[in-house]
Design an enzyme around this catalytic site. Structure first.
Site, PDB file in Angstrom:
ATOM      1  N   TYR A  13       3.931  -4.044   7.305  1.00  0.00           N
ATOM      2  CA  TYR A  13       3.216  -3.250   6.302  1.00  0.00           C
ATOM      3  C   TYR A  13       4.179  -2.317   5.566  1.00  0.00           C
ATOM      4  O   TYR A  13       4.190  -2.254   4.333  1.00  0.00           O
ATOM      5  CB  TYR A  13       2.114  -2.455   6.981  1.00  0.00           C
ATOM      6  CG  TYR A  13       1.265  -1.621   6.040  1.00  0.00           C
ATOM      7  CD1 TYR A  13       0.242  -2.212   5.303  1.00  0.00           C
ATOM      8  CD2 TYR A  13       1.488  -0.256   5.894  1.00  0.00           C
ATOM      9  CE1 TYR A  13      -0.540  -1.458   4.432  1.00  0.00           C
ATOM     10  CE2 TYR A  13       0.707   0.504   5.031  1.00  0.00           C
ATOM     11  CZ  TYR A  13      -0.305  -0.097   4.309  1.00  0.00           C
ATOM     12  OH  TYR A  13      -1.075   0.662   3.457  1.00  0.00           O
TER      13      TYR A  13
ATOM     14  N   SER B 194       1.566   3.400  -0.923  1.00  0.00           N
ATOM     15  CA  SER B 194       1.068   4.007   0.308  1.00  0.00           C
ATOM     16  C   SER B 194       2.066   5.096   0.643  1.00  0.00           C
ATOM     17  O   SER B 194       3.226   5.027   0.227  1.00  0.00           O
ATOM     18  CB  SER B 194       1.022   2.992   1.457  1.00  0.00           C
ATOM     19  OG  SER B 194       0.814   3.645   2.699  1.00  0.00           O
TER      20      SER B 194
END
Length: 246
Positions: free
Chosen positions: A157, A144
């Site tokens: 996250y 990501s």
């Protein structure tokens, strides 16, 4: 001489990026195993592939549970006997939560899917890729842009995505001897429908790119010979705030 079909496993294949990548691989002639928690969503992904001589194989899987991953790879061994590509895509996120308000249960849930799940699938894939003939294969981890620059209030996250980068590097190093290539794709603001459900993922009206552009990028990485590897790729909406957001 007929070319031996290649076998791919996509986790988180029931929706979003996982679904788009699964369909792209299937369209390119790969035999695709679909893994995810919701069987109905996997079946829908498989149906979107249309009638084919090589239908996709849905296997309901919770990647955070070792016994579930064991069952998944048992199906792969039984059906195909080998694995040429693992797209480690399964992941979860939550709306923005201040660090001090993140519960232990929430932390464990995110780490369990995003990091432990990726590790367990990679571990089984490496075992199979070492043993099969011809040996070797490719692992692509879905990182990501949060593996580089976090958003506010995203500690669980962001921590898992930074850890995925370490996992990618370790697999690359340990896999060299066995013709196992490992790379990472860091994705920013793909229009999957899921992103709109969480302001932690795409706050406000940030620009988004077509999920098919992500699928095309993964397909390129997957199609390289094992003598070549994309170590890290960042694909993102051109106008999203990434460069300069930190």
């Amino acid at each position: 001489m007929t070319e031996t079909p290649k076998i791919a496993l996509v986790t988180g294949a029931g929706s979003g990026i996982g679904r788009a990548v699964s369909l792209a691989l299937h369209g390119a002639g790969w035999r695709v195993v679909l893994a995810g928690r919701r069987a109905a969503d996997l079946e829908q992904t498989a149906s979107l592939g249309g009638a084919s001589s090589h239908p996709m194989l849905p296997v309901s899987t919770d990647v955070s549970r070792p016994e579930s991953v064991e069952h998944l790879f048992g199906r792969i061994r039984g059906e195909y006997g080998r694995l040429d590509l693992l797209f480690n895509n399964a992941g979860i996120n939550i709306p923005a939560v201040p660090l001090e308000d993140v519960t232990f249960e929430l932390w464990n849930r995110i780490v369990g899917v995003n990091l432990t799940g990726a590790f367990l699938c990679a571990q089984h894939a490496v075992r199979l890729m070492k043993q099969q003939q011809p040996r070797g294969g490719r692992i692509i981890n879905n990182g990501s842009i949060s593996a580089h620059a976090p958003r506010p209030h995203s500690a669980p996250y962001t921590a898992t995505k930074h850890a995925i980068t370490g996992l990618t590097r370790s697999i690359s190093l340990d896999g060299r001897e066995y013709d196992i290539a490992c790379g990472q794709i860091d994705i920013g603001n793909a229009n999957t429908g899921l992103a709109d459900q969480s302001k932690a993922l795409v706050p406000g009206q940030e620009p988004k790119m077509d999920v098919q552009d992500v699928a095309g990028a993964v397909l390129y990485m997957a199609g390289l010979p094992l003598s070549a590897n994309v170590q890290f790729m960042t694909v993102m909406a051109t106008k999203m705030p990434f460069i300069g957001r930190g």
